[in-house]
Design a protein around this motif. Structure first.
Motif, PDB file in Angstrom:
ATOM      1  N   VAL A 145       9.860  -3.456  -9.223  1.00  0.00           N
ATOM      2  CA  VAL A 145       8.654  -4.019  -9.826  1.00  0.00           C
ATOM      3  C   VAL A 145       7.769  -4.607  -8.728  1.00  0.00           C
ATOM      4  N   LEU A 146       6.491  -4.217  -8.742  1.00  0.00           N
ATOM      5  CA  LEU A 146       5.509  -4.751  -7.798  1.00  0.00           C
ATOM      6  C   LEU A 146       4.490  -5.580  -8.566  1.00  0.00           C
ATOM      7  N   LEU A 147       4.371  -6.854  -8.219  1.00  0.00           N
ATOM      8  CA  LEU A 147       3.415  -7.749  -8.857  1.00  0.00           C
ATOM      9  C   LEU A 147       2.256  -8.026  -7.907  1.00  0.00           C
ATOM     10  N   TYR A 148       1.073  -8.210  -8.472  1.00  0.00           N
ATOM     11  CA  TYR A 148      -0.057  -8.632  -7.635  1.00  0.00           C
ATOM     12  C   TYR A 148      -0.999  -9.508  -8.449  1.00  0.00           C
ATOM     13  N   CYS A 149      -1.763 -10.341  -7.754  1.00  0.00           N
ATOM     14  CA  CYS A 149      -2.794 -11.176  -8.376  1.00  0.00           C
ATOM     15  C   CYS A 149      -3.881 -11.417  -7.328  1.00  0.00           C
ATOM     16  N   THR A 150      -4.764 -12.357  -7.563  1.00  0.00           N
ATOM     17  CA  THR A 150      -5.922 -12.533  -6.680  1.00  0.00           C
ATOM     18  C   THR A 150      -5.544 -12.958  -5.277  1.00  0.00           C
TER      19      THR A 150
ATOM     20  N   HIS B  41       0.832  -1.208   0.000  1.00  0.00           N
ATOM     21  CA  HIS B  41       0.000   0.000   0.000  1.00  0.00           C
ATOM     22  C   HIS B  41       0.870   1.263   0.000  1.00  0.00           C
ATOM     23  N   GLN B  42       1.945   1.225   0.751  1.00  0.00           N
ATOM     24  CA  GLN B  42       2.825   2.390   0.870  1.00  0.00           C
ATOM     25  C   GLN B  42       3.640   2.628  -0.401  1.00  0.00           C
ATOM     26  N   LEU B  43       3.906   1.560  -1.159  1.00  0.00           N
ATOM     27  CA  LEU B  43       4.764   1.666  -2.332  1.00  0.00           C
ATOM     28  C   LEU B  43       4.018   1.810  -3.650  1.00  0.00           C
ATOM     29  N   VAL B  44       2.756   1.332  -3.697  1.00  0.00           N
ATOM     30  CA  VAL B  44       2.096   1.098  -4.972  1.00  0.00           C
ATOM     31  C   VAL B  44       1.907   2.352  -5.831  1.00  0.00           C
ATOM     32  N   ASP B  45       1.827   3.534  -5.239  1.00  0.00           N
ATOM     33  CA  ASP B  45       1.622   4.731  -6.054  1.00  0.00           C
ATOM     34  C   ASP B  45       2.860   5.623  -6.121  1.00  0.00           C
ATOM     35  N   LYS B  46       4.017   5.072  -5.763  1.00  0.00           N
ATOM     36  CA  LYS B  46       5.267   5.822  -5.892  1.00  0.00           C
ATOM     37  C   LYS B  46       5.646   5.948  -7.367  1.00  0.00           C
ATOM     38  N   GLU B  47       6.236   7.086  -7.722  1.00  0.00           N
ATOM     39  CA  GLU B  47       6.564   7.343  -9.128  1.00  0.00           C
ATOM     40  C   GLU B  47       7.655   6.427  -9.669  1.00  0.00           C
ATOM     41  N   ASP B  48       8.541   5.939  -8.805  1.00  0.00           N
ATOM     42  CA  ASP B  48       9.676   5.163  -9.279  1.00  0.00           C
ATOM     43  C   ASP B  48       9.427   3.659  -9.323  1.00  0.00           C
ATOM     44  N   VAL B  49       8.184   3.213  -9.081  1.00  0.00           N
ATOM     45  CA  VAL B  49       7.901   1.778  -9.114  1.00  0.00           C
ATOM     46  C   VAL B  49       7.050   1.430 -10.331  1.00  0.00           C
ATOM     47  N   VAL B  50       7.148   0.167 -10.731  1.00  0.00           N
ATOM     48  CA  VAL B  50       6.347  -0.363 -11.834  1.00  0.00           C
ATOM     49  C   VAL B  50       5.401  -1.401 -11.240  1.00  0.00           C
ATOM     50  N   VAL B  51       4.112  -1.139 -11.336  1.00  0.00           N
ATOM     51  CA  VAL B  51       3.100  -2.034 -10.773  1.00  0.00           C
ATOM     52  C   VAL B  51       2.478  -2.853 -11.906  1.00  0.00           C
ATOM     53  N   VAL B  52       2.476  -4.174 -11.733  1.00  0.00           N
ATOM     54  CA  VAL B  52       1.988  -5.053 -12.797  1.00  0.00           C
ATOM     55  C   VAL B  52       0.895  -5.976 -12.271  1.00  0.00           C
ATOM     56  N   ASP B  53      -0.240  -5.966 -12.960  1.00  0.00           N
ATOM     57  CA  ASP B  53      -1.352  -6.867 -12.657  1.00  0.00           C
ATOM     58  C   ASP B  53      -1.089  -8.193 -13.359  1.00  0.00           C
ATOM     59  N   MET B  54      -0.881  -9.254 -12.584  1.00  0.00           N
ATOM     60  CA  MET B  54      -0.548 -10.564 -13.161  1.00  0.00           C
ATOM     61  C   MET B  54      -1.793 -11.415 -13.400  1.00  0.00           C
ATOM     62  N   ARG B  55      -2.935 -10.769 -13.569  1.00  0.00           N
ATOM     63  CA  ARG B  55      -4.165 -11.491 -13.871  1.00  0.00           C
ATOM     64  C   ARG B  55      -4.549 -11.284 -15.336  1.00  0.00           C
ATOM     65  N   ASN B  56      -5.552 -12.010 -15.774  1.00  0.00           N
ATOM     66  CA  ASN B  56      -6.012 -11.898 -17.147  1.00  0.00           C
ATOM     67  C   ASN B  56      -6.778 -10.598 -17.371  1.00  0.00           C
ATOM     68  N   ARG B  57      -6.918 -10.222 -18.636  1.00  0.00           N
ATOM     69  CA  ARG B  57      -7.570  -8.964 -18.986  1.00  0.00           C
ATOM     70  C   ARG B  57      -8.997  -8.901 -18.470  1.00  0.00           C
ATOM     71  N   TYR B  58      -9.742 -10.022 -18.565  1.00  0.00           N
ATOM     72  CA  TYR B  58     -11.134  -9.987 -18.115  1.00  0.00           C
ATOM     73  C   TYR B  58     -11.252  -9.811 -16.608  1.00  0.00           C
ATOM     74  N   GLU B  59     -10.162 -10.044 -15.877  1.00  0.00           N
ATOM     75  CA  GLU B  59     -10.146  -9.774 -14.440  1.00  0.00           C
ATOM     76  C   GLU B  59      -9.836  -8.307 -14.167  1.00  0.00           C
ATOM     77  N   SER B  60      -8.792  -7.800 -14.803  1.00  0.00           N
ATOM     78  CA  SER B  60      -8.357  -6.428 -14.513  1.00  0.00           C
ATOM     79  C   SER B  60      -9.307  -5.376 -15.065  1.00  0.00           C
ATOM     80  N   GLU B  61     -10.141  -5.718 -16.058  1.00  0.00           N
ATOM     81  CA  GLU B  61     -11.023  -4.702 -16.626  1.00  0.00           C
ATOM     82  C   GLU B  61     -12.154  -4.307 -15.681  1.00  0.00           C
ATOM     83  N   VAL B  62     -12.377  -5.071 -14.617  1.00  0.00           N
ATOM     84  CA  VAL B  62     -13.398  -4.678 -13.637  1.00  0.00           C
ATOM     85  C   VAL B  62     -12.788  -4.193 -12.325  1.00  0.00           C
ATOM     86  N   GLY B  63     -11.467  -4.328 -12.165  1.00  0.00           N
ATOM     87  CA  GLY B  63     -10.818  -3.858 -10.944  1.00  0.00           C
ATOM     88  C   GLY B  63      -9.318  -4.009 -11.020  1.00  0.00           C
ATOM     89  N   HIS B  64      -8.595  -2.987 -10.559  1.00  0.00           N
ATOM     90  CA  HIS B  64      -7.131  -3.052 -10.551  1.00  0.00           C
ATOM     91  C   HIS B  64      -6.573  -1.915  -9.702  1.00  0.00           C
TER      92      HIS B  64
END
Length: 314
Positions: A194-199, A140-163
């Motif tokens: 790099v910050l990765l997340y999934c379900t 939570h503390q890192l996810v919106d920092k300018e120097d990080v890359v946040v990647v959603d490791m879920r499928n498109r049909y998952e991320s299109e309703v929430g991310h």
């Protein structure tokens, strides 16, 4: 004793409606060596069927991946059973964020080559060299920092309703495709954090090891996934940086994290984040459909399916 379901869907639905107790939805996974997945599968089925557990469980030589619905009065018995199995003892449990007790209709335990279909050859890299596991608050503390890359490791049909608000959401239909897309898409960012997340965390285990194998220096993953994040953020009274719905692979098809509706109906384009399976069982396509289009198209994804459904019902 039959080690699989023999009831039809209407019979299963009637059985669930007749229950006089409440259920809770949970999930867990573990990468652990299982010498005989078939034997393990049968042992688990016998034990969990007696506890009236429903769910979808994959067992493989590399471990276990489970999503389950458990009667409240049998939860302690289930947890005790998990602790009695050496490979599963001390299992981390993720509890559903939004739970109506109707997540599963039956118990299905399958033996698979892998607990998540990733298409990777484990002989080519060290699967244990995973990324740093960040607690929900650390993430939570890192996810919106300018120097990080946040990647959603879920499928498109998952991320299109929430991310997460500033996440990269690859346009992939399967995890097998996405894990390759991410490596290529981030090839010029190997020195970034790099910050990765999934379900629930299971996909990030393999993904983080794969990124490290490809030379990414600072790979991190959200421990416990979106589910754990949602619980902790709510408990701490913090505003969620994950917006919308968390897609889940059960009858619910989603649990709301925030009131934001970021998806669009695939038929009319209106704001909507309700996933449905096409009412034509020969199609059964997963898509987003608003109530208006549900009525107009009879729950189908296209006119061909509407016509097919009408022919079947004649």
């Amino acid at each position: 004793m039959l080690l699989y379901n023999r009831l039809s869907r209407p019979e299963l639905e009637a059985r669930l409606r007749s229950e006089t107790f409440r259920r809770r939805t949970l999930s867990f996974y573990r990468y652990v060596n299982i010498d005989n997945p078939r034997e393990m599968r049968d042992r688990l089925y016998i034990a969990w069927d007696r506890l009236k557990c429903y769910g979808r469980v994959y067992v493989a030589n590399e471990g276990i991946n489970a999503q389950m619905s458990v009667p409240e009065h049998n939860i302690e018995a289930l947890l005790n059973h998990l602790d009695s199995v050496p490979e599963l003892a001390g299992m981390r449990i993720n509890w559903a964020v939004e739970d109506d007790g109707k997540s599963f209709l039956k118990l299905v335990i399958k033996v698979r080559k892998k607990i998540v279909a990733d298409g990777l050859n484990e002989r080519l890299f060290d699967v244990t060299n995973v990324g740093n596991r960040l607690s929900p608050l650390e993430f939570h503390q890192l996810v919106d920092k300018e120097d990080v890359v946040v990647v959603d490791m879920r499928n498109r049909y998952e991320s299109e309703v929430g991310h997460f608000k500033n996440a990269i959401c690859p346009d992939a239909r399967t995890f097998r495709d996405e894990i390759k897309i991410v490596v290529d898409q981030l090839k010029d960012k190997k020195d970034r954090k790099v910050l990765l997340y999934c379900t629930g965390g299971v996909r990030c285990e393999k993904a983080s090891a794969w990124l490290r194998h490809h030379g990414f220096k600072d790979v991190n993953q959200l421990h416990g996934g979106i589910i754990s994040y949602a619980h902790v953020i709510k408990k701490e009274g913090l505003p969620s940086k994950f917006i919308g719905k968390n897609f889940v692979f059960d009858e619910r098809l989603g649990e709301r994290i925030t009131d934001d509706v970021i998806g669009r109906c695939h038929q009319c384009g209106d704001p909507c984040d309700t996933h449905r399976n096409c009412a034509n069982d020969k199609c059964h396509k997963l898509f987003i459909q608003c109530d208006k289009c549900f009525e107009k198209h009879h729950g189908c994804c296209c006119e061909d399916c509407v016509n097919t459904l009408e022919e079947i019902r004649r």
